[in-house]
Structures are given as C-alpha cells and as structure tokens.
Design an enzyme around this catalytic site. Structure first.
Site, PDB file in Angstrom:
ATOM      1  N   ASN A 146       0.837  -1.199   0.000  1.00 60.92           N
ATOM      2  CA  ASN A 146       0.000   0.000   0.000  1.00 60.92           C
ATOM      3  C   ASN A 146       0.874   1.251   0.000  1.00 60.92           C
ATOM      4  OD1 ASN A 146       0.570  -0.882   2.656  1.00 60.92           O
ATOM      5  ND2 ASN A 146      -1.120   0.281   3.524  1.00 60.92           N
ATOM      6  N   GLU A 198       0.299   5.178   0.627  1.00 63.79           N
ATOM      7  CA  GLU A 198      -0.641   6.209   1.085  1.00 63.79           C
ATOM      8  C   GLU A 198      -0.196   7.587   0.611  1.00 63.79           C
ATOM      9  OE1 GLU A 198      -1.098   5.588   5.317  1.00 63.79           O
ATOM     10  OE2 GLU A 198      -2.274   3.766   4.949  1.00 63.79           O
ATOM     11  N   GLU A 241      -2.971  -4.674  -3.210  1.00 66.61           N
ATOM     12  CA  GLU A 241      -3.439  -5.577  -4.267  1.00 66.61           C
ATOM     13  C   GLU A 241      -3.400  -4.895  -5.635  1.00 66.61           C
ATOM     14  OE1 GLU A 241      -4.767  -4.851  -1.394  1.00 66.61           O
ATOM     15  OE2 GLU A 241      -5.904  -6.501  -0.529  1.00 66.61           O
ATOM     16  N   CYS A 247     -10.136  -5.046  -0.346  1.00 66.00           N
ATOM     17  CA  CYS A 247     -11.265  -4.114  -0.246  1.00 66.00           C
ATOM     18  C   CYS A 247     -12.147  -4.250  -1.496  1.00 66.00           C
ATOM     19  CB  CYS A 247     -10.756  -2.680  -0.091  1.00 66.00           C
ATOM     20  SG  CYS A 247     -10.206  -1.913  -1.627  1.00 66.00           S
ATOM     21  N   CYS A 256     -10.572  -3.186  -4.821  1.00 65.17           N
ATOM     22  CA  CYS A 256      -9.567  -4.146  -5.298  1.00 65.17           C
ATOM     23  C   CYS A 256     -10.236  -5.406  -5.848  1.00 65.17           C
ATOM     24  CB  CYS A 256      -8.590  -4.493  -4.189  1.00 65.17           C
ATOM     25  SG  CYS A 256      -7.438  -3.152  -3.839  1.00 65.17           S
TER      26      CYS A 256
END
Ligand code: THU
Length: 130
Positions: A40, A42, A53, A85, A88
């Site tokens: 990830n 951010e 992902e 999520c 994704c």
C-alpha cells in the site's frame, strides 16, 4: 500458497503507510509463474491511497502479463486476516478467473482461503471483459 503469502509478507515491509500505520503486502502469481508484489502507498491526500493488491496488479500488467492465477495478502499490523477491499475485488476480477485461489492473513498464523468468485460473486460486468 504459503510461499506466495511469504512473498506478500515481505512486500508489506515496503509499505508507505505513515497515516494508517497499517502495512499491507500482496503477491500475485502470473500464469507464466512470475510473482509480482505490491504494497500500500498512502498519500497525505488520503483518498489517493493505493492498496497493495492494486499495486501488485499494476506491477504485473506493466511487465506485460494479463492473467494471474493466485494471490496472497499479508497484513502484519492486523490481528485478523485482511481480505481485499471492494475496489480491489473489482480490479482483481478483471484479471483473475473466479476459481483462482486467494489466501490472506494477519499477524498470526490464521489464514483465510477463498476464491476470486467467492470474494466477488455476481460479477454482472464480466461480459464486458475483452
Ligand atoms: N489496504 C490495502 O492495501 N489492502 C487491503 O486489502 C485493505 C486496506 C490499505 C489501504 C490503507 O493504506 C491501509 O491499508 C488502511 O486501510
């Protein structure tokens, strides 16, 4: 799948997650056997965050792959396994068959094993796929 999970766990070390402090790594197995990892990423404009992902999908597609047969997700800062999520799941469904296995885990030994189709059923846009 556990080997793929270890790759995901390693990828989580590269996570850029200064805001959530929630690292995630993903490892995506391409049909030719190559593994693509992602983490990830951010941003201080929070909505621009990219999940692990989708980061892995972008790596694989950028390297010329179009088909992926398995995925593992590691969330070492979570006490419970963390699945992809909703956004994704939509993106993964573009490049993974419904029967493709997906394993996810958190900080402990517990793993959840599912398939793409279980995580994203009733894919009514599937017929639009090229
Ligand atoms: N995150 C992922 O990378 N993948 C998931 O499956 C769940 C959430 C990230 C996004 C954000 O950086 C942090 O985890 C907290 O939501």
């Amino acid at each position: 799948m556990e080997m793929l999970f270890r790759e995901a766990r390693g990828a989580a070390e590269n996570a850029y997650a200064p805001y959530s402090k929630f690292r995630v790594g993903a490892a995506l197995l391409a049909a030719d056997g190559t593994i693509f990892t992602g983490c990830n990423v951010e941003n201080r404009s929070f909505g621009l965050t990219i999940c692990a992902e989708r980061s892995a999908v972008v790596q694989g597609i950028s390297q010329g792959r179009r088909s992926f047969t398995a995925l593992a997700i590691a969330a070492p800062d979570s006490a419970v396994p963390v699945g992809p999520c909703g956004a994704c799941r939509q993106v993964l469904s573009e490049f993974m068959a419904p029967e493709a296995p997906i394993r996810f885990g958190g900080s402990g030994p517990e793993r959840v094993d599912a398939t793409m189709g279980e995580l994203y059923p009733h894919d009514s846009l599937h017929d639009l796929a090229k």
